[in-house]
Structure formats: structure tokens, C-alpha cells
Design a protein around this motif. Structure first.
Motif, PDB file in Angstrom:
ATOM      1  N   ASP A  22     -32.400   2.420 -44.150  1.00 14.16           N
ATOM      2  CA  ASP A  22     -32.772   2.480 -42.657  1.00 14.16           C
ATOM      3  C   ASP A  22     -32.449   3.793 -42.045  1.00 14.16           C
ATOM      4  O   ASP A  22     -33.062   4.275 -41.273  1.00 14.16           O
ATOM      5  CB  ASP A  22     -31.911   1.499 -41.986  1.00 14.16           C
ATOM      6  CG  ASP A  22     -32.661  -0.017 -42.119  1.00 14.16           C
ATOM      7  OD1 ASP A  22     -33.936  -0.216 -41.968  1.00 14.16           O
ATOM      8  OD2 ASP A  22     -31.731  -1.032 -41.937  1.00 14.16           O
ATOM      9  N   ALA A  25     -35.143   6.360 -43.188  1.00 11.64           N
ATOM     10  CA  ALA A  25     -36.484   6.158 -42.320  1.00 11.64           C
ATOM     11  C   ALA A  25     -36.414   6.707 -41.135  1.00 11.64           C
ATOM     12  O   ALA A  25     -37.109   7.359 -40.428  1.00 11.64           O
ATOM     13  CB  ALA A  25     -36.629   4.642 -42.735  1.00 11.64           C
ATOM     14  N   ALA A  26     -35.026   6.733 -40.259  1.00 15.26           N
ATOM     15  CA  ALA A  26     -35.002   6.886 -39.054  1.00 15.26           C
ATOM     16  C   ALA A  26     -34.787   8.566 -39.077  1.00 15.26           C
ATOM     17  O   ALA A  26     -35.110   8.991 -37.755  1.00 15.26           O
ATOM     18  CB  ALA A  26     -33.523   6.342 -38.436  1.00 15.26           C
ATOM     19  N   LEU A  27     -34.600   9.104 -40.000  1.00 18.44           N
ATOM     20  CA  LEU A  27     -34.522  10.518 -39.843  1.00 18.44           C
ATOM     21  C   LEU A  27     -35.910  11.099 -40.214  1.00 18.44           C
ATOM     22  O   LEU A  27     -36.151  12.558 -40.135  1.00 18.44           O
ATOM     23  CB  LEU A  27     -33.733  11.096 -41.200  1.00 18.44           C
ATOM     24  CG  LEU A  27     -32.249  10.808 -41.084  1.00 18.44           C
ATOM     25  CD1 LEU A  27     -31.505  10.937 -42.487  1.00 18.44           C
ATOM     26  CD2 LEU A  27     -31.417  11.546 -40.124  1.00 18.44           C
ATOM     27  N   HIS A  28     -36.919  10.421 -40.440  1.00 16.86           N
ATOM     28  CA  HIS A  28     -38.532  10.847 -40.497  1.00 16.86           C
ATOM     29  C   HIS A  28     -38.499  12.178 -41.509  1.00 16.86           C
ATOM     30  O   HIS A  28     -39.018  13.370 -41.186  1.00 16.86           O
ATOM     31  CB  HIS A  28     -38.920  11.075 -39.325  1.00 16.86           C
ATOM     32  CG  HIS A  28     -38.892   9.769 -38.497  1.00 16.86           C
ATOM     33  ND1 HIS A  28     -39.739   8.870 -38.718  1.00 16.86           N
ATOM     34  CD2 HIS A  28     -38.204   9.670 -37.208  1.00 16.86           C
ATOM     35  CE1 HIS A  28     -39.465   7.750 -37.944  1.00 16.86           C
ATOM     36  NE2 HIS A  28     -38.647   8.313 -36.865  1.00 16.86           N
ATOM     37  N   PRO A  29     -38.079  12.152 -42.652  1.00 15.70           N
ATOM     38  CA  PRO A  29     -38.189  13.122 -43.537  1.00 15.70           C
ATOM     39  C   PRO A  29     -39.647  13.667 -43.754  1.00 15.70           C
ATOM     40  O   PRO A  29     -40.671  12.683 -43.536  1.00 15.70           O
ATOM     41  CB  PRO A  29     -37.541  13.000 -44.862  1.00 15.70           C
ATOM     42  CG  PRO A  29     -37.257  11.405 -44.754  1.00 15.70           C
ATOM     43  CD  PRO A  29     -37.294  10.944 -43.286  1.00 15.70           C
ATOM     44  N   LYS A  30     -39.755  14.827 -44.068  1.00 12.82           N
ATOM     45  CA  LYS A  30     -41.460  15.181 -44.020  1.00 12.82           C
ATOM     46  C   LYS A  30     -41.718  14.976 -45.451  1.00 12.82           C
ATOM     47  O   LYS A  30     -41.555  15.687 -46.552  1.00 12.82           O
ATOM     48  CB  LYS A  30     -41.361  16.748 -43.785  1.00 12.82           C
ATOM     49  CG  LYS A  30     -42.600  16.989 -42.726  1.00 12.82           C
ATOM     50  CD  LYS A  30     -42.440  18.328 -42.469  1.00 12.82           C
ATOM     51  CE  LYS A  30     -44.171  19.085 -42.159  1.00 12.82           C
ATOM     52  NZ  LYS A  30     -44.002  20.491 -42.584  1.00 12.82           N
ATOM     53  N   LEU A  58     -42.105   3.306 -47.048  1.00  8.80           N
ATOM     54  CA  LEU A  58     -41.542   4.698 -47.435  1.00  8.80           C
ATOM     55  C   LEU A  58     -42.108   4.794 -48.826  1.00  8.80           C
ATOM     56  O   LEU A  58     -42.203   4.186 -49.578  1.00  8.80           O
ATOM     57  CB  LEU A  58     -40.192   4.428 -47.464  1.00  8.80           C
ATOM     58  CG  LEU A  58     -39.420   4.446 -46.023  1.00  8.80           C
ATOM     59  CD1 LEU A  58     -37.937   4.534 -46.469  1.00  8.80           C
ATOM     60  CD2 LEU A  58     -39.269   5.846 -45.324  1.00  8.80           C
ATOM     61  N   THR A 220     -28.990  11.979 -44.782  1.00 13.38           N
ATOM     62  CA  THR A 220     -29.280  13.253 -43.971  1.00 13.38           C
ATOM     63  C   THR A 220     -29.363  14.342 -45.073  1.00 13.38           C
ATOM     64  O   THR A 220     -30.245  15.177 -44.951  1.00 13.38           O
ATOM     65  CB  THR A 220     -28.248  13.887 -42.894  1.00 13.38           C
ATOM     66  OG1 THR A 220     -26.935  13.704 -43.907  1.00 13.38           O
ATOM     67  CG2 THR A 220     -28.207  12.804 -41.961  1.00 13.38           C
ATOM     68  N   ALA A 223     -32.768  13.587 -46.894  1.00 11.64           N
ATOM     69  CA  ALA A 223     -33.731  13.935 -46.226  1.00 11.64           C
ATOM     70  C   ALA A 223     -34.203  15.394 -46.106  1.00 11.64           C
ATOM     71  O   ALA A 223     -35.113  15.747 -46.230  1.00 11.64           O
ATOM     72  CB  ALA A 223     -33.812  13.247 -44.571  1.00 11.64           C
ATOM     73  N   THR A 227     -37.597  17.240 -47.079  1.00 10.71           N
ATOM     74  CA  THR A 227     -38.097  18.134 -45.944  1.00 10.71           C
ATOM     75  C   THR A 227     -38.362  19.454 -46.427  1.00 10.71           C
ATOM     76  O   THR A 227     -39.397  20.355 -46.381  1.00 10.71           O
ATOM     77  CB  THR A 227     -37.408  18.070 -44.796  1.00 10.71           C
ATOM     78  OG1 THR A 227     -37.564  16.883 -44.448  1.00 10.71           O
ATOM     79  CG2 THR A 227     -38.200  18.892 -43.668  1.00 10.71           C
ATOM     80  N   SER A 230     -41.294  20.224 -48.681  1.00  9.31           N
ATOM     81  CA  SER A 230     -42.694  19.663 -48.318  1.00  9.31           C
ATOM     82  C   SER A 230     -43.560  20.964 -47.649  1.00  9.31           C
ATOM     83  O   SER A 230     -43.063  22.042 -47.444  1.00  9.31           O
ATOM     84  CB  SER A 230     -42.429  18.568 -47.081  1.00  9.31           C
ATOM     85  OG  SER A 230     -42.030  19.250 -45.984  1.00  9.31           O
TER      86      SER A 230
END
Ligand code: PGA
Length: 230
Positions: A22, A25-30, A58, A220, A223, A227, A230
């Protein structure tokens, strides 16, 4: 294709693993289509984790961190490759912690890799220089198709110390692993990978990805590694 493989080791129960997802997912990694993310979990977490990654949509593939070197049968307590075949697509074998704490030999690791391949699971074979040649030789002796494996160069002194080796030195060893395995399989580096250094390793010409221990436990940090590549 580049690979980021997380290794939680013996951390996180089911509840904690679902909270981790959860939070990630909330951190929206690229996420990138050029990078495959694999997370190697304790056996007990895998089934509920798989449901949750599907629910959240995900792009993470689950893996395990070990498997029995024996086929199904009278081996109380063992988790076989046949059992894992319904749960994971990848499995770490031969991590130096298992060699040190559980006396795993190169032959046992080769047996595990063979059983995994028979059950359509990709073995992620961890190596360090003192036993690199011996381990790869054992794989050939046990008729393991090395082109269907992943290899990870993990210098023991760099694991969990916050002190990775120089990416150029790592590239030298991963090239050697490539040479010994007919340049047929992805070869990664692991040992104190963070978001600050991951790209310096994956930018090397013979490093196909990174294996992350400590920094995979904190959403964190994991993630930011995703990122950063990416
Ligand atoms: P580390 O662990 O990232 O904490 O160094 C890597 C590993 O042991 O797989």
C-alpha cells in the motif's frame, strides 16, 4: 531490459508485507517498461502478496529466496520447486548467507537451480569470486541450462555494509560471469545498492540490473531506486 530485484530476507510478516505494498503504491514510483521489478519474499507472504499486487495493478513480480534441493517426498518441512511453481516466477539460490549459516554447497545450489527450471521458475544464482568458478562448473555438471538462469555478483564485504564496490570493478567480474556462462544470461550486481548508486551500476555495459537487500525493506527507498532507473 534491466532488472531490480528486492530481497527482504527474513523480514516482514503477511500484514507487514501488505502494508508495504500500500505504501509503495501511494508513492507512485516511476515504473518503466524497460525495467522489470522482482521482489523476493518470505514463503509465508507470497500468496497474499500476489493477490494484492493484482488488486493494485502494480508491475511487480514475486519471487522466493530459497527452495529445497530435494524433489517432492518424505522431507518434513521442505518447500519444493513444485510447490513454488504455483506461486512465483523467480527464486534466489546460493545467497552467501545460506552458504554461511546453512552450509549450502555449490552442488546443492546447482540441484536447486535444476529443480526450479523443471518447474518453470527462473533461478537467481548469487555468486562471489571465491566460489564463482566452482558454482558455475557445478551448474554444468548438473546439466542446468545456464541460459535460463540469472546470475548476481554479490561481493560478501559489500552486503549490508553501505559500502558497495566500484561499479567498474563490478563490471569486470560480471563480464567474467558472462564469459563463463556463454554470455547467455542476465548478470546483475548486489551489495549496498541505494537510489544514489543504482544507475551507476546499471549504466555499466555488462551489468543488467541490481539486487537490493536493506533498501528494499523501506517503501520510500525502494520506490526511489525504481524511479532512479526509469
Ligand atoms: P544489501 O543486501 O543491499 O543490504 O547489501 C544485498 C543482498 O544481500 O542481497
Amino acid at each position: 531490459m534491466k532488472y531490480v530485484i528486492g530481497n527482504w530476507k527474513s523480514n516482514q510478516n503477511i500484514t507487514e508485507s501488505l502494508i508495504w505494498l500500500d505504501q509503495l503504491a501511494a508513492l507512485h514510483p516511476k515504473f518503466s517498461t524497460e525495467t522489470t521489478i522482482i521482489l523476493c519474499l518470505p514463503f509465508t507472504d507470497i500468496a497474499s502478496f500476489n493477490h494484492k499486487i493484482a488488486d493494485l495493478g502494480l508491475p511487480i513480480i514475486s519471487g522466493s529466496q530459497n527452495v529445497s534441493h530435494l524433489p517432492p517426498g518424505k522431507h518434513t518441512g521442505e518447500i519444493t520447486a513444485n510447490m513454488l511453481g504455483e506461486l512465483v516466477s523467480y527464486c534466489i539460490v546460493g545467497h552467501s548467507e545460506r552458504r554461511r549459516e546453512f552450509g549450502e554447497s555449490s552442488e546443492m545450489v546447482a540441484q536447486k537451480a535444476r529443480l526450479l527450471l523443471e518447474n518453470s521458475i527462473t533461478p537467481i544464482v548469487c555468486l562471489d569470486t571465491p566460489y564463482m568458478d566452482e558454482q558455475i562448473k557445478a551448474m554444468f555438471n548438473f546439466d542446468v541450462d545456464v541460459s535460463r538462469c540469472f546470475f548476481v555478483y554479490e561481493p560478501i564485504d559489500a552486503i549490508g555494509t553501505g559500502k558497495p564496490i566500484d561499479p567498474i570493478d563490478a563490471n569486470h567480474i560480471t563480464s567474467q560471469i558472462g564469459f563463463l556462462t556463454d554470455n547467455s544470461a542476465p548478470v546483475l550486481y548486489g551489495g549496498s545498492i541505494s537510489s544514489d548508486n543504482a544507475a551507476a551500476f546499471t549504466n555499466q555495459n555488462r551489468i543488467d540490473g541490481v539486487l537490493v537487500g536493506t533498501d528494499s525493506l523501506e517503501p520510500t527507498l525502494f520506490a526511489s531506486i525504481i524511479t532512479s532507473l526509469s
